[in-house]
Design an enzyme around this catalytic site. Sequence first.
Site: not given
Length: 320
Positions: A21, A50, A83, A135, A174, A204
């Site tokens: 992304c 990750h 994150h 996160e 997200t 997201c």
Amino acid sequence: MTSQDSKPALTLLLAAPRGFCAGVDRAIKIVEMALEKWGAPVYVRHEIVHNKFVVDGLKAKGAIFVEELEDCPDDRPVIFSAHGVPKTVPAEADRRNMVYVDATCPLVSKVHIEAQRHAEAGLQMIMIGHKGHPETVGTMGQLPEGEVLLVETAEDVATVPVRDPNRIAYVTQTTLSVDDTKGIVAALHAKFPTIVGPHKEDICYATTNRQEAVKAIAPWADAILVVGAPNSSNSRRLVEVGAKAGCNYAQLVQRAENIDWRALDGITSIGITAGASAPEVLINEVIDAFRARYEVTVEMVETAVESVEFKVPRVLRTPT
């Protein structure tokens, strides 16, 4: 050598969108540009994204990955992962006069700003997320201890110890399952009718799009493989989404070498996707592994087109 004709036929349903992304792309670029600007070593607090393959590639270029800021020397640049980090981390870096670059995904930063805004309005926060995920730790760390309460399931909502049921708001991690989160949000609204939610969904665009593509594939696939890391929340959610959408066998694989071929015996169609931190090279590796064993026909299943791009921080765009 087995002749081409003896390979069984397989339809490979390739999800689009899949893989990287914009936030992951930006975070990796930040590490690479920092190495170009300041030379090696550059320190990175927590895995930048990750994915072991990505992390190993950056290590080879001179990035050193650590878990805490205390593991970094004062005189080398440090990068904070995509994150996000608690507010105490940049504050400590400032105190030590360190050069640092924040690679937090802008969509995670948006959640941080939301949490701050709600706190300034006197609202206590509820965060929907996974305990211990970086996160979640980063978002909860934007506000003082006790100001953000974590719920992981709809059942958690019943016992969440809010200060004033009429003065609360919520945010979410997200990378959650869109469908599961709807259930938790509904439970929050049922228990706290005046709860304030985000202006726009916190989950997201990339997480949502990848889950929608898996849902489109699941009814037609004998199996679904998600290329991603076991500590990647969005990758694990894709496996769950595939199973819930009707696919009998949905599994996470880090590399082609992790595919359980015995479990796939007799399949005629397989869905392939990848979490937001898995590079395309690993997806191609998995496809090639199927081509070696099957007569493969690839069908693209495209449910959205992504054109999002995030700029890297100004410090990396200007000469030293």
